[in-house]
Design a protein around this motif. Structure first.
Motif, short mmCIF file in Angstrom:
data_model
loop_
_atom_site.label_atom_id
_atom_site.label_comp_id
_atom_site.label_asym_id
_atom_site.label_seq_id
_atom_site.Cartn_x
_atom_site.Cartn_y
_atom_site.Cartn_z
N LEU A 26 3.62 0.48 6.17
CA LEU A 26 3.64 -0.75 6.20
C LEU A 26 4.70 -1.20 5.02
O LEU A 26 5.47 -2.14 5.16
CB LEU A 26 2.20 -1.34 5.98
CG LEU A 26 2.33 -2.91 5.77
CD1 LEU A 26 2.69 -3.52 7.07
CD2 LEU A 26 0.85 -3.17 5.48
N GLY A 27 4.68 -0.76 4.01
CA GLY A 27 5.29 -1.15 2.81
C GLY A 27 7.12 -1.00 2.88
O GLY A 27 7.71 -1.63 2.11
N ASN A 28 7.20 -0.34 3.97
CA ASN A 28 8.69 0.13 4.22
C ASN A 28 9.23 -0.90 5.55
O ASN A 28 10.35 -0.55 5.89
CB ASN A 28 9.01 1.72 4.55
CG ASN A 28 10.39 1.83 4.43
OD1 ASN A 28 11.23 1.41 3.63
ND2 ASN A 28 10.89 2.55 5.62
N TRP A 79 15.45 0.22 -3.92
CA TRP A 79 14.15 0.59 -3.04
C TRP A 79 13.93 2.01 -3.09
O TRP A 79 14.42 3.12 -2.68
CB TRP A 79 14.81 0.49 -1.38
CG TRP A 79 13.66 0.22 -0.44
CD1 TRP A 79 13.02 0.94 0.28
CD2 TRP A 79 12.72 -0.90 -0.44
NE1 TRP A 79 11.98 0.57 1.09
CE2 TRP A 79 11.76 -0.49 0.60
CE3 TRP A 79 12.76 -2.26 -1.12
CZ2 TRP A 79 10.82 -1.43 0.88
CZ3 TRP A 79 11.76 -2.97 -0.77
CH2 TRP A 79 10.87 -2.93 0.21
N THR A 80 12.68 2.02 -3.95
CA THR A 80 12.43 3.43 -4.27
C THR A 80 10.95 3.65 -4.11
O THR A 80 10.26 2.81 -3.63
CB THR A 80 12.53 3.58 -5.97
OG1 THR A 80 11.63 2.43 -6.22
CG2 THR A 80 13.81 3.23 -6.33
N PRO A 81 10.53 4.88 -4.30
CA PRO A 81 9.03 5.14 -3.95
C PRO A 81 8.13 4.29 -4.39
O PRO A 81 6.98 3.86 -4.02
CB PRO A 81 9.00 6.67 -4.11
CG PRO A 81 10.19 7.23 -3.97
CD PRO A 81 11.13 6.15 -4.36
N GLU A 82 8.24 3.82 -5.74
CA GLU A 82 7.59 3.17 -6.55
C GLU A 82 7.50 1.80 -6.00
O GLU A 82 6.32 1.04 -6.09
CB GLU A 82 7.99 2.86 -7.84
CG GLU A 82 7.89 4.20 -8.85
CD GLU A 82 8.97 5.33 -8.43
OE1 GLU A 82 8.74 6.68 -8.55
OE2 GLU A 82 10.19 4.91 -7.78
N GLU A 104 5.30 1.69 -2.88
CA GLU A 104 3.87 1.76 -3.29
C GLU A 104 3.33 0.53 -3.79
O GLU A 104 2.09 0.06 -3.29
CB GLU A 104 3.62 3.08 -4.36
CG GLU A 104 3.78 4.17 -3.83
CD GLU A 104 2.90 4.74 -3.11
OE1 GLU A 104 1.80 3.93 -2.84
OE2 GLU A 104 2.95 6.06 -2.85
N LYS A 105 4.09 -0.27 -4.52
CA LYS A 105 3.75 -1.39 -4.94
C LYS A 105 3.46 -2.57 -3.75
O LYS A 105 2.36 -3.07 -3.71
CB LYS A 105 4.47 -2.09 -6.00
CG LYS A 105 4.29 -3.38 -6.45
CD LYS A 105 5.36 -3.57 -7.56
CE LYS A 105 4.88 -5.19 -8.10
NZ LYS A 105 6.09 -5.97 -8.85
N LEU A 110 0.67 -5.67 0.46
CA LEU A 110 0.53 -5.99 1.81
C LEU A 110 -0.74 -5.77 2.54
O LEU A 110 -1.59 -6.31 3.13
CB LEU A 110 1.72 -5.58 2.67
CG LEU A 110 2.86 -5.91 2.19
CD1 LEU A 110 4.09 -5.29 3.31
CD2 LEU A 110 3.32 -7.45 2.29
N ILE A 111 -1.29 -4.69 2.05
CA ILE A 111 -2.59 -4.15 2.68
C ILE A 111 -3.61 -5.12 1.98
O ILE A 111 -4.71 -5.60 2.57
CB ILE A 111 -2.88 -2.87 1.98
CG1 ILE A 111 -2.10 -1.82 2.72
CG2 ILE A 111 -4.34 -2.34 2.23
CD1 ILE A 111 -2.67 -1.67 4.47
N ASP A 112 -3.49 -5.44 0.61
CA ASP A 112 -4.50 -6.43 0.07
C ASP A 112 -4.52 -7.90 1.00
O ASP A 112 -5.45 -8.43 1.06
CB ASP A 112 -3.97 -6.64 -1.50
CG ASP A 112 -4.50 -5.55 -2.09
OD1 ASP A 112 -5.44 -4.78 -1.76
OD2 ASP A 112 -4.08 -5.43 -3.52
#
Length: 567
Positions: A495-497, A543-546, A549-550, A555-557
């Motif tokens: 989702l974050g991507n 646009w990095t893994p960190e 993740e953030k 978005l899940i919250d």
């Protein structure tokens, strides 16, 4: 187990219009609708099939007029389920030929229109009886002797559409054939009577006749189960005047909802009463579960069930609920919109229309209920519950509504259980893009929440796109930020991507480096993004893994907040 006997037999027209059949058009059928276009096409086909030769009738190739579907037992009486237009038009054509041929032959044609009572014309048995509103008109101006002569003088002003069609077609046939010789008219008459054939499919009950018609009519069915229910229910009303009144009510509801939605309403009403997945046809199950024809008050179903549930269905489908409390009304509208436009099944509709019809004047109750129904329907869809699981859940909810149970206790069927909530969060947190049937819906709900309800999606095409491409070029900055294939695989479909775009995907543009992708692909022509989700990405410099993740956690919250999910 009893079996239904179905017969299919090919008959020449002289057998179709004989003492073997007395056709009647049931109340549920639409009025006669063929215009001179369809009637003219039939006549020209017959003329072409007959040809110009004067060869003996028995030597001319037979002509197939199609099939009709009847409800018929051992007696001649036969209800026409399919074939009204053809039978009626053939009758009009035979009547016109009778008017044109000389006297000795008129009597021969009359016997194909009705069986005469030599002592009392009022007891003639007509071969075809139209719906009640048109039956007398059809007999007097079409089937009876000298009917065509009276029809010519009849003004159109007070005729119904079906009666105008009957008149227009009769006069059209008359004009087309009146210059023909007596020999040709008799030749054409013999050809129709002896060499034209219909396949008559008959079955003893409406349920099997309806199923046969459904299979045979691949052009889309004019007759629907709603029409049959109308005949069954309104036909039980003893007063003709009240029948007319309730027919009008019925037709107003159908017009308001539209024919397809109105037809689906009966399945939802059956579910409200039966609370189970249907195991037989809608015709049988509806009559068994709903019992809409009580002998003492057949109007009750229309007044107390059909109208309130139809009004509720209309309000949901059209976001048309009215309340003086504007703030609550707008929130209810929004919930109706998400449910009706985005949930990929209709199983939630029975509890929705039942609850709305019972609590229409209590917007605070409606807002609470539909907030939870939206949550339930969304989360059943996200978990990909199958139809049996959905039916079981909504059946329990219908029972709870009817029994006026507290719908907001933890064990209510309206509420999500802790295990369900945990499973939904797990699905959302996983490779969401790969779940094709829910990914767009989830991102739209998320975007609406981030926009604080101000989002309006009027784009013709909305797609889900990756920020980190699925197949980044070997020497791109993407490989610098995500050097290992395992890392890319872990983040690509999360989702974050993901973002929303209001344009078709472009595989080449999707592989641009991050800066160019933001400038040329993620923004509109005005330089801004159309979605809050996409605007978030525009703020990032890399646009990095960190960062994924953030963003994933944020978005899940937000989705946990939208659907009140406990991890």
């Amino acid at each position: 187990m009893s079996t239904t006997k179905i017969q299919a037999t090919e008959y020449p027209i002289h057998k179709v219009f004989s003492d073997d059949f007395v056709f009647s058009i049931p109340l549920y059928q639409r009025p006669y609708a063929w215009t001179t276009e369809q009637a003219g096409e039939l006549l020209e086909d017959l003329i072409t099939a007959l040809g110009d030769s004067d060869e003996k009738i028995d030597e001319i190739n037979p002509y197939f007029l199609g099939s009709i579907v009847l409800i018929k037992r051992d007696k001649p009486d036969a209800q026409v389920v399919d074939g009204q237009q053809r039978l009626t038009t053939i009758t009009v054509l035979l009547t016109t030929l009778r008017a044109l041929v000389s006297q000795p032959h008129k009597h021969i044609l009359t016997k194909y229109l009705y069986q005469e009572d030599d002592f009392d014309p009022d007891h003639n048995v007509y071969r075809l009886n139209l719906r009640e509103r048109d039956a007398k008109f059809f007999q007097e101006y079409i089937q009876d002797k000298d009917g065509i002569d009276k029809l010519k003088k009849l003004p159109n002003a007070k005729l119904s559409d079906s009666q105008k069609n009957l008149k227009d077609n009769a006069l059209f046939f008359l004009q087309r054939l009146q210059a023909s010789s007596e020999f040709y008219l008799l030749h054409l008459t013999q050809f129709i009577i002896k060499r034209c054939f219909l396949v008559v499919v008959s079955t003893p009950d409406i349920d099997s006749a309806y199923r046969i018609f459904s299979v045979m009519n691949n052009r889309g069915m004019d007759l629907s189960h709603a029409d049959i229910f109308k005949a069954e229910i309104i036909g039980k009303i003893p007063s003709e005047k009240r029948q007319e009144k309730y027919s009008k009510k019925w037709e107003e509801i159908e017009e308001k909802l539209g024919r397809d939605i109105f037809k689906s309403l009966f399945s939802h009403i059956r579910m409200i009463h039966g609370k189970s997945k249907p195991s037989e046809s809608i015709l049988k199950e509806f009559m068994k579960d709903v019992k809409p024809c009580p002998t003492d008050y057949p109007e009750e179903f229309i007044d107390k069930t059909l109208i309130p549930l139809a009004d509720a269905f209309f309000d949901i489908a059209n976001q048309a609920y009215y309340s003086d409390n504007i703030a609550l009304k707008d929130k209810i509208y929004e919930l109706f919109r998400w449910l009706y436009n985005y949930i990929d099944n209709s199983d939630w509709i029975p509890p929705a229309i039942l609850y709305l019809s019972k609590n229409y004047y209590y917007p605070d109750l409606l807002l609470r209920f539909f907030s939870d129904l939206d949550r339930l329907a969304s989360c059943l869809m996200i978990q990909r519950f199958n139809i049996n699981e959905r039916i079981e859940r909504y059946s329990k909810l219908l029972k709870a509504i009817e029994n006026e149970e507290d719908l907001y206790t933890p064990n209510s069927p309206l509420q999500l259980q802790p295990k369900e909530q945990s499973n939904i969060v797990k699905i959302l947190n996983d490779h969401l893009y790969l779940i094709r049937k829910i990914r767009l819906y989830v991102l739209l709900r998320l975007d609406a929440a981030l926009s604080e309800g101000k989002a309006a999606y009027h784009f013709s095409n909305i797609t889900v796109e990756h920020v980190l491409p699925q197949n980044p070029p070997a020497k791109s900055e993407w490989i610098t930020w995500f050097p290992s294939p395992e890392e890319r695989e872990n983040y690509t479909h999360r989702l974050g991507n993901l973002v929303l775009l209001s344009r078709s995907k472009n595989s080449q543009a999707g592989n641009y480096d991050f800066k160019r992708k933001k400038e040329e692909y993620f923004t509109s022509k005005t330089g801004v993004a159309n979605f809050a989700l996409t605007t978030q990405v525009l703020r990032e410099e890399k646009w990095t893994p960190e960062i994924i993740e953030k963003r994933q956690k944020q978005l899940i919250d937000k989705l946990k907040e939208v659907w009140r999910l406990q991890d």
